[in-house]
Scaffold this active site. Structure first.
Site, short mmCIF file in Angstrom:
data_model
loop_
_atom_site.label_atom_id
_atom_site.label_comp_id
_atom_site.label_asym_id
_atom_site.label_seq_id
_atom_site.Cartn_x
_atom_site.Cartn_y
_atom_site.Cartn_z
CG ASP A 7 -1.78 1.22 1.34
OD1 ASP A 7 -2.99 1.08 1.07
OD2 ASP A 7 -1.27 2.31 1.69
CE LYS B 140 -3.54 4.87 0.82
NZ LYS B 140 -2.11 4.64 1.03
CG HIS C 232 -4.25 10.01 0.55
ND1 HIS C 232 -2.95 9.82 0.14
CD2 HIS C 232 -4.28 9.68 1.85
CE1 HIS C 232 -2.24 9.39 1.17
NE2 HIS C 232 -3.02 9.30 2.21
#
Ligand code: A2P
Length: 274
Positions: free
Chosen positions: A47, A77, A110
């Site tokens: 991630d 993101k 985000h």
């Protein structure tokens, strides 16, 4: 092997329950080393975010690993100043160039930038429909943001990644997400390691012959929360994945729930300086 246990998103996509978070790994050497060791240990879910400024390093480690692309689950993101419809489509291409990938597994908004996030979401829906990303979701959305988003969305978010740990046990949000089949995911699942000495954690750790960090991560899993503990250290990465050979009792879960103080490490989503 436990790192292969998955949650299934509402569109049928499977995501490994435990991933590696790489926030604050800025220099290439650190992020490449951390991703390499995590992949060696068996992590398959990584991630990152354009804001972390390390997508290139993540991409390098992935490429060098030689692991087949379809075995990996890669997440990034769109940052706050990249939001809006066209801007997001462009931001996505920048991220993909840096990662060196031709599709993404999960793309996330985000933060819920006021006045922008519904347009940003339209761009994510387009990327999803075009097959460039396997799943789409949001981060740091509270119930009212999700209500607003879903009022105009064609596709419901598959994931909501929020700050979540025993000092910030957001039960109402967790219940809301469960009701809407949105997979809840925790950032800073360990609360940045700030309260490992809480007695509910230390005592459970002793009983199960685990560490307080492992007890916290197990608490997340038993609440059906996906986790991305960050560590640059191979031993701690191993520890953070070794969560599937013990189970917290109902009483232990309640004791850990009781550590909640609604205490945030990051900003409250309604108070962020967007
Ligand atoms: P390090 O990278 O040196 O391992 P969070 O995931 O909540 O953001 O927490 C990350 C912080 O917790 C990092 O400072 C990380 O340091 C530390 N950490 C990660 N895993 C463990 C662990 N198993 N035991 C102790 N500290 C850990």
């Amino acid at each position: 092997m436990s790192l292969q246990e998955t949650f299934t998103l509402h569109n049928g996509i499977q995501v490994p329950k435990v991933g590696l978070g790489v926030y604050k790994m800025n220099d290439d050497e650190e992020v490449i080393g951390a991703v390499q060791s995590a992949l060696d240990i068996g992590y398959r879910h990584i991630d990152t975010a354009s804001f972390y400024d390390n997508e290139k390093g993540v991409g390098t480690a992935i490429k060098d690993s030689g692991i087949p692309r379809e075995e990996l689950f890669v997440v990034t993101k769109v940052w706050n100043d990249e939001q809006g419809y066209e801007e997001t489509l462009q931001a996505f291409e920048r991220s993909m160039d840096k990662l060196g990938l031709d599709y993404l597994d999960l793309y996330l908004v985000h933060w819920p930038v006021p006045g922008k996030y519904t347009d940003t979401w339209k761009a994510l829906e387009k990327l999803y429909k075009d097959g460039k990303v396997k799943a789409i979701g949001v981060c740091n959305f509270m119930e009212h943001h999700l209500d607003e988003l879903m009022a105009s969305a064609e596709i419901k978010p598959m994931v909501n990644q929020v700050e979540f740990h025993p000092r910030l046990y957001q039960k109402d949000l967790a219940d809301y997400c469960a009701e809407h089949h949105i997979q809840l995911e925790a950032w800073a699942p360990l609360g940045r390691g700030k309260y490992f000495d809480a007695s509910a954690l230390k005592e459970a750790a002793e009983r199960h012959d685990k560490t307080p960090a492992q007890v916290i991560l197990r608490w997340h899993l038993q609440h059906d929360v996906m986790i991305i503990p960050k560590s640059s250290n191979a031993d701690r990465q191993k520890q953070n994945a070794d969560l599937f050979d013990f189970e917290l009792t109902e009483a232990e879960m309640q004791d850990i729930d009781g550590l909640n103080k609604n205490e945030r490490i990051g900003k409250h989503p309604d108070e962020f300086d967007y």
